[in-house]
Scaffold this active site. Structure first.
Site, PDB file in Angstrom:
ATOM      1  N   HIS A  38      70.282  51.216  41.836  1.00  0.00           N
ATOM      2  CA  HIS A  38      69.029  50.586  41.403  1.00  0.00           C
ATOM      3  C   HIS A  38      68.375  51.431  40.298  1.00  0.00           C
ATOM      4  O   HIS A  38      67.214  51.202  39.954  1.00  0.00           O
ATOM      5  CB  HIS A  38      68.029  50.526  42.571  1.00  0.00           C
ATOM      6  CG  HIS A  38      68.386  49.582  43.673  1.00  0.00           C
ATOM      7  ND1 HIS A  38      68.905  48.331  43.461  1.00  0.00           N
ATOM      8  CD2 HIS A  38      68.250  49.703  45.026  1.00  0.00           C
ATOM      9  CE1 HIS A  38      69.080  47.724  44.629  1.00  0.00           C
ATOM     10  NE2 HIS A  38      68.710  48.534  45.591  1.00  0.00           N
ATOM     11  N   SER A  46      61.504  38.710  48.741  1.00  0.00           N
ATOM     12  CA  SER A  46      62.635  39.231  49.493  1.00  0.00           C
ATOM     13  C   SER A  46      62.350  40.671  49.923  1.00  0.00           C
ATOM     14  O   SER A  46      62.572  41.058  51.073  1.00  0.00           O
ATOM     15  CB  SER A  46      63.900  39.165  48.630  1.00  0.00           C
ATOM     16  OG  SER A  46      64.981  39.746  49.294  1.00  0.00           O
ATOM     17  N   ARG A  96      67.285  38.781  39.025  1.00  0.00           N
ATOM     18  CA  ARG A  96      66.802  37.639  39.816  1.00  0.00           C
ATOM     19  C   ARG A  96      65.341  37.401  39.451  1.00  0.00           C
ATOM     20  O   ARG A  96      64.634  38.365  39.124  1.00  0.00           O
ATOM     21  CB  ARG A  96      66.900  37.980  41.301  1.00  0.00           C
ATOM     22  CG  ARG A  96      66.512  36.867  42.243  1.00  0.00           C
ATOM     23  CD  ARG A  96      66.560  37.339  43.688  1.00  0.00           C
ATOM     24  NE  ARG A  96      66.534  36.228  44.621  1.00  0.00           N
ATOM     25  CZ  ARG A  96      66.504  36.355  45.935  1.00  0.00           C
ATOM     26  NH1 ARG A  96      66.500  37.569  46.476  1.00  0.00           N
ATOM     27  NH2 ARG A  96      66.489  35.294  46.715  1.00  0.00           N
ATOM     28  N   LYS A 123      66.792  43.737  45.558  1.00  0.00           N
ATOM     29  CA  LYS A 123      66.662  42.368  46.071  1.00  0.00           C
ATOM     30  C   LYS A 123      67.048  41.303  45.043  1.00  0.00           C
ATOM     31  O   LYS A 123      66.534  40.183  45.075  1.00  0.00           O
ATOM     32  CB  LYS A 123      65.230  42.116  46.603  1.00  0.00           C
ATOM     33  CG  LYS A 123      64.888  43.009  47.741  1.00  0.00           C
ATOM     34  CD  LYS A 123      65.767  42.725  48.933  1.00  0.00           C
ATOM     35  CE  LYS A 123      65.958  43.925  49.801  1.00  0.00           C
ATOM     36  NZ  LYS A 123      67.083  43.772  50.724  1.00  0.00           N
TER      37      LYS A 123
HETATM   38  S1  PPS Z   1      69.084  45.457  48.127  1.00  0.00           S
HETATM   39  O1  PPS Z   1      68.350  45.963  49.330  1.00  0.00           O
HETATM   40  O2  PPS Z   1      68.327  45.694  46.904  1.00  0.00           O
HETATM   41  O3  PPS Z   1      70.447  45.970  48.044  1.00  0.00           O
HETATM   42  O4  PPS Z   1      69.148  43.862  48.354  1.00  0.00           O
HETATM   43  P1  PPS Z   1      70.063  42.870  47.503  1.00  0.00           P
HETATM   44  O5  PPS Z   1      71.405  42.844  48.085  1.00  0.00           O
HETATM   45  O6  PPS Z   1      69.915  43.160  46.049  1.00  0.00           O
HETATM   46  O7  PPS Z   1      69.351  41.471  47.728  1.00  0.00           O
HETATM   47  C1  PPS Z   1      69.291  40.835  48.972  1.00  0.00           C
HETATM   48  C2  PPS Z   1      68.983  39.377  48.684  1.00  0.00           C
HETATM   49  O8  PPS Z   1      70.195  38.740  48.210  1.00  0.00           O
HETATM   50  C3  PPS Z   1      70.458  37.611  49.038  1.00  0.00           C
HETATM   51  N1  PPS Z   1      71.910  37.355  49.141  1.00  0.00           N
HETATM   52  C4  PPS Z   1      72.460  36.154  48.880  1.00  0.00           C
HETATM   53  N2  PPS Z   1      71.936  35.016  48.403  1.00  0.00           N
HETATM   54  C5  PPS Z   1      72.769  33.955  48.274  1.00  0.00           C
HETATM   55  N3  PPS Z   1      74.079  33.980  48.568  1.00  0.00           N
HETATM   56  C6  PPS Z   1      74.666  35.101  49.041  1.00  0.00           C
HETATM   57  N4  PPS Z   1      75.952  35.105  49.348  1.00  0.00           N
HETATM   58  C7  PPS Z   1      73.832  36.267  49.202  1.00  0.00           C
HETATM   59  N5  PPS Z   1      74.051  37.534  49.628  1.00  0.00           N
HETATM   60  C8  PPS Z   1      72.870  38.171  49.589  1.00  0.00           C
HETATM   61  C9  PPS Z   1      69.872  38.035  50.382  1.00  0.00           C
HETATM   62  O9  PPS Z   1      69.756  36.946  51.266  1.00  0.00           O
HETATM   63  C10 PPS Z   1      68.544  38.616  49.948  1.00  0.00           C
HETATM   64  O10 PPS Z   1      67.619  37.635  49.489  1.00  0.00           O
HETATM   65  P2  PPS Z   1      66.545  36.902  50.427  1.00  0.00           P
HETATM   66  O11 PPS Z   1      65.704  36.082  49.482  1.00  0.00           O
HETATM   67  O12 PPS Z   1      65.757  37.945  51.119  1.00  0.00           O
HETATM   68  O13 PPS Z   1      67.327  36.027  51.363  1.00  0.00           O
END
Ligand code: PPS
Length: 291
Positions: free
Chosen positions: A101, A131, A123, A46
């Site tokens: 991860h 998240s 993050r 996340k």
């Molecule tokens: S995972 O399951 O670990 O692979 O998830 P991960 O991709 O690491 O994290 C998902 C969060 O990243 C946010 N996200 C973004 N934020 C801003 N801009 C862009 N383009 C973007 N793409 C992915 C996504 O919304 C998740 O965060 P939250 O806070 O839940 O919205």
């Protein structure tokens, strides 16, 4: 493998999603052959993994940039420990792009000797926690904990995928002089995506024109990615993700933890995190208003 009442399984000190990987797979990674051209994207869950996966795909694949190829991200950037598409990683063409991860200590031996390029994205842990909490509602294979307080205690005990956040980040930052590694913060990307994309291109030795760079920044915006089925995981089986319960690209902001954590929860969190976080080689942003 330790049995678990918490949905995840624990192996070699780390938590994993059941059905999507096995102890044998984790064991096999120790001797996984690394190529110098490999790129590994490493994150605590996340932290924006999909965001960088998307950017990597846009950097490496012109067909993604110009819309002539409709390849799912999962087939572009391979999950090291979760090979759910049963791809043959060994015969995949170079450059191979991987996401993981895994904590540093479980990575392939050759990578730990300094081979390949690594991009580590971090993050702020309160946003990663919140998240993850929302994600757990739609993640069929992982923990179902409705009570945020209980979920937070699991996170603080490191009983989540990625284990304890501080151990993950410290484990990787401690190796920064021994690895070919670039550290990026999610918050930095939110603040200035263009500079972050440029930083990634420079690190990877990729030269793009100004127009190509602008195009990537535009396509990797939260709004555009959220509606792109190659990026929002809607192609994944409902046995893994239940999209009636939420969205993978949920809010994509900095400081959403303030909408979930009480003052008491935030203080408890700080009492465990503050001291060790201050020693990390980055300054996290906790609120978008700090930009
Ligand atoms: S995972 O399951 O670990 O692979 O998830 P991960 O991709 O690491 O994290 C998902 C969060 O990243 C946010 N996200 C973004 N934020 C801003 N801009 C862009 N383009 C973007 N793409 C992915 C996504 O919304 C998740 O965060 P939250 O806070 O839940 O919205």
């Amino acid at each position: 493998m330790e049995p678990s009442d918490k949905c995840l399984f624990k192996y070699k000190g780390s938590y994993f999603v059941p059905d999507l990987t096995t102890p044998e797979t984790i064991d096999s990674l120790e001797d996984f052959e690394i190529r110098d051209s490999d790129v590994f994207l490493v994150t605590f869950p996340k932290s924006g993994t999909i965001w960088i996966q998307y950017i990597l795909s846009l950097i490496y694949h012109e067909g993604h940039r110009n819309g002539t190829e409709d390849t799912d991200l999962m087939d572009r950037i391979l999950w090291l420990e979760y090979n759910i598409r049963n791809r043959d990683y060994i015969s995949s063409p170079s450059p191979r792009l991987f996401a993981t991860h895994l904590p540093y200590y479980l990575m392939p031996k050759e990578l730990r000797k300094g081979r390949a390029k690594i991009i580590y994205v971090a993050r702020n842990p309160k946003d990663a926690l919140v998240s993850r909490y929302h994600f757990s509602k739609m993640s069929v294979k992982t923990e179902k904990i409705a009570d945020f307080d209980v979920f937070m205690e699991r996170f603080l005990a490191g009983e989540v995928v990625g284990n304890f956040w501080l151990d993950h980040v410290e484990g990787w930052t401690a190796q920064r002089d021994n690895l070919n590694i670039l550290f990026i913060l999610y918050e930095e990307m939110k603040k200035d995506l263009r500079s972050s994309v440029l930083k990634i291109c420079n690190f990877l030795g990729k030269r793009l024109t100004e127009e190509e760079l602008d195009d990537i920044v535009d396509k990797a915006s939260f709004g555009k990615m959220s509606v792109d089925r190659r990026a929002n995981y809607t192609t994944v089986s409902p046995e893994i993700l239940d999209f009636t319960k939420g969205r993978f690209l949920r809010k994509g902001t900095v400081g959403d933890w303030k909408n979930m954590m009480t003052v008491a929860q935030s203080e408890r969190f700080d009492s465990i995190f503050k001291e060790r976080m201050e020693k990390l080689p980055f300054k996290f942003f906790w609120d978008i208003k700090e930009f």
